[in-house]
Design an enzyme around this catalytic site. Sequence first.
Site, PDB file in Angstrom:
ATOM      1  N   LYS A  93      14.411  52.665   5.445  1.00 22.66           N
ATOM      2  CA  LYS A  93      14.105  51.601   6.198  1.00 22.66           C
ATOM      3  C   LYS A  93      13.403  50.637   5.585  1.00 22.66           C
ATOM      4  CE  LYS A  93      13.571  49.735  10.437  1.00 22.66           C
ATOM      5  NZ  LYS A  93      14.392  48.651   9.840  1.00 22.66           N
ATOM      6  N   GLN A 114       7.139  51.060   0.928  1.00 23.51           N
ATOM      7  CA  GLN A 114       7.500  51.471   2.241  1.00 23.51           C
ATOM      8  C   GLN A 114       7.796  52.923   2.421  1.00 23.51           C
ATOM      9  OE1 GLN A 114       8.533  48.164   3.604  1.00 23.51           O
ATOM     10  NE2 GLN A 114       8.510  49.297   5.415  1.00 23.51           N
ATOM     11  N   LYS A 117       4.323  53.933   3.756  1.00 22.46           N
ATOM     12  CA  LYS A 117       3.968  53.254   5.228  1.00 22.46           C
ATOM     13  C   LYS A 117       4.738  53.787   6.283  1.00 22.46           C
ATOM     14  CE  LYS A 117       4.462  48.842   4.619  1.00 22.46           C
ATOM     15  NZ  LYS A 117       4.850  47.400   4.897  1.00 22.46           N
ATOM     16  N   LYS A 129      14.231  48.907   0.526  1.00 24.58           N
ATOM     17  CA  LYS A 129      13.930  47.397   0.596  1.00 24.58           C
ATOM     18  C   LYS A 129      15.116  46.786  -0.219  1.00 24.58           C
ATOM     19  CE  LYS A 129      10.559  44.431   1.797  1.00 24.58           C
ATOM     20  NZ  LYS A 129       9.820  44.606   2.956  1.00 24.58           N
ATOM     21  N   GLY A 168      13.960  42.494   8.833  1.00 27.01           N
ATOM     22  CA  GLY A 168      13.625  41.077   8.069  1.00 27.01           C
ATOM     23  C   GLY A 168      12.340  41.312   7.168  1.00 27.01           C
ATOM     24  N   ASP A 169      12.291  40.188   6.436  1.00 24.24           N
ATOM     25  CA  ASP A 169      10.914  40.023   5.523  1.00 24.24           C
ATOM     26  C   ASP A 169      10.712  38.803   5.396  1.00 24.24           C
ATOM     27  OD1 ASP A 169       8.826  41.713   4.031  1.00 24.24           O
ATOM     28  OD2 ASP A 169       9.682  40.624   2.335  1.00 24.24           O
ATOM     29  N   THR A 212       3.858  43.182  13.534  1.00 21.01           N
ATOM     30  CA  THR A 212       3.279  43.447  12.231  1.00 21.01           C
ATOM     31  C   THR A 212       1.617  42.935  12.315  1.00 21.01           C
ATOM     32  OG1 THR A 212       5.240  43.325  11.093  1.00 21.01           O
ATOM     33  CG2 THR A 212       3.136  43.095   9.746  1.00 21.01           C
ATOM     34  N   ASN A 243       5.283  34.788   9.824  1.00 22.33           N
ATOM     35  CA  ASN A 243       5.153  35.932  10.824  1.00 22.33           C
ATOM     36  C   ASN A 243       3.951  36.503  10.820  1.00 22.33           C
ATOM     37  OD1 ASN A 243       5.802  38.872  11.523  1.00 22.33           O
ATOM     38  ND2 ASN A 243       7.435  37.720  12.890  1.00 22.33           N
ATOM     39  N   SER A 381       9.902  48.753  14.789  1.00 22.43           N
ATOM     40  CA  SER A 381      11.583  48.991  14.410  1.00 22.43           C
ATOM     41  C   SER A 381      12.006  50.372  14.762  1.00 22.43           C
ATOM     42  CB  SER A 381      11.642  48.653  12.928  1.00 22.43           C
ATOM     43  OG  SER A 381      11.532  47.071  12.556  1.00 22.43           O
TER      44      SER A 381
END
Length: 448
Positions: A93, A114, A117, A129, A168-169, A212, A243, A381
Amino acid sequence: MTHDKIDFDEFLESLKRRTPGEDAFHQAVSEVVPDLLPIVNDTPQYREAAILDRLTEPDRIISFRVDWRDDDNIVHVNRGYRVQFNSAIGPYKGGLRFQPSVNQSMLKFLGFEQIFKNALTGLPLGGGKGGADFDPSGRSEGEIMRFCQSYMQELHRHIGPDVDIPAGDINVGSREIGWLFGTYRRITNQVEGVLTGKGLSMGGAEIRTEATGYGVVQFLCHMLAEQGDRIDGKTLVISGAGNVATHAAELAIRDGAKVITLSDSNGYIHDRNGLTQEKIDWVKDHKSKSGASLEAYADEFDATWCADAAPWGVPCDVALPCATENELGKDGVNALIDNGCTTIVEGANMPTTAEAKKAIRDADLLFGPGKAANAGGVAVSGLEISQNRQRRTQTRQELADALKDIMQTIHDSCAEFGQSKAGINYTKGANIAGFTKVAEAMHAEGVT
Ligand code: NDP
């Protein structure tokens, strides 16, 4: 060899030999491994199972060609990637980033971060990623849509609701996720939760867009509360205008703080009167236009525009770097300290350079690392995945409450694992809390 106690310098040298030129990845590993070594060196079964070597080598890296036509019918070729880093505790993820600077090293650093996290959220999510070296700025909607369609033409082979669930990023918002999801559905004939950050009509989760940035401010509030302090009345300097930055600003203002800067890749605005919800809505709308600069804010709202600069010289109590990696260096930290800043919380991924982190430690600032503070997005998410699997929809309130609970839990885990006589080291706490969960799973599954 792996039974021996591990020396950090030797470990890093060996990693650099295996992965030459991957500076961002080396930086990310260098910031995590020193906190983990005491545990690994005290746990013979982790050394025997080569946990650290395995944790710093991705399960796989997929790299592929993405062809697309621009509006003048000219064919362009970009490179797409997906780094599937570690799935010991759940499917991969992590977000997709479209930016010309995207390369394997950047995605490995982001995928590595990630892992920790996602483990911190308490949800069963592995780390990954992806993205492409595609530059959407100045491109039409049609061009970006065709790029997304072509990107998914290849990516669909490698993802799935039990395998890998991208989000998304940078430069990949709900619009792009919609185009990617639509392409996946048409190719596979499967309507399943294979991407998160979708629009509500496609099974997306309420509050994912805000999660976020809101989570960053919630984490900050928990850190301040731990010191017997509060956010209301504080002056905040925020970088970024996307964002994470806009939603962090939104919640901070609602909680009684004054936010006086935002920035983009062209410079920053200094609004001495403070941002309001109306001004933030204007920024969101303005920045949604491809290539729009924040400079126009200064005329619209009587603020100062500072071209080609970051906002770290502006006096504040709290700084939230929310734009991109390595945007806050040692000089920036020193300028913040000189101007009264006492707290830095990372909204972006690795926005603080290694030298800047040292300056922060030396000055004993309160510091919240991104892997903990910006985990609210991936947490929601995770909830979007659950609701897609169950074919149900959770209300905005349910999800907002769940986000709050998760950010509290993340804070408390970091505080527990980062406790020391000198106070809480949130970075160490986040690294150890995330690692403990993943290492246990990696050890439990054995090595072939
Ligand atoms: P967006 O694309 O929405 O916004 C990024 C912002 O950063 C834009 O204002 C952009 O300016 C600015 N920016 C990009 N590159 C630079 C640069 N080199 N110098 C100065 N400013 C720059 O991205 P997000 O807000 O989603 O992401 C921001 C950060 O947060 C990233 O590190 C991302 O990985 C991280 N993150 C995001 C999550 C999410 O849910 N979105 C989750 C967890 C982490 P411009 O418009 O001029 O390009």
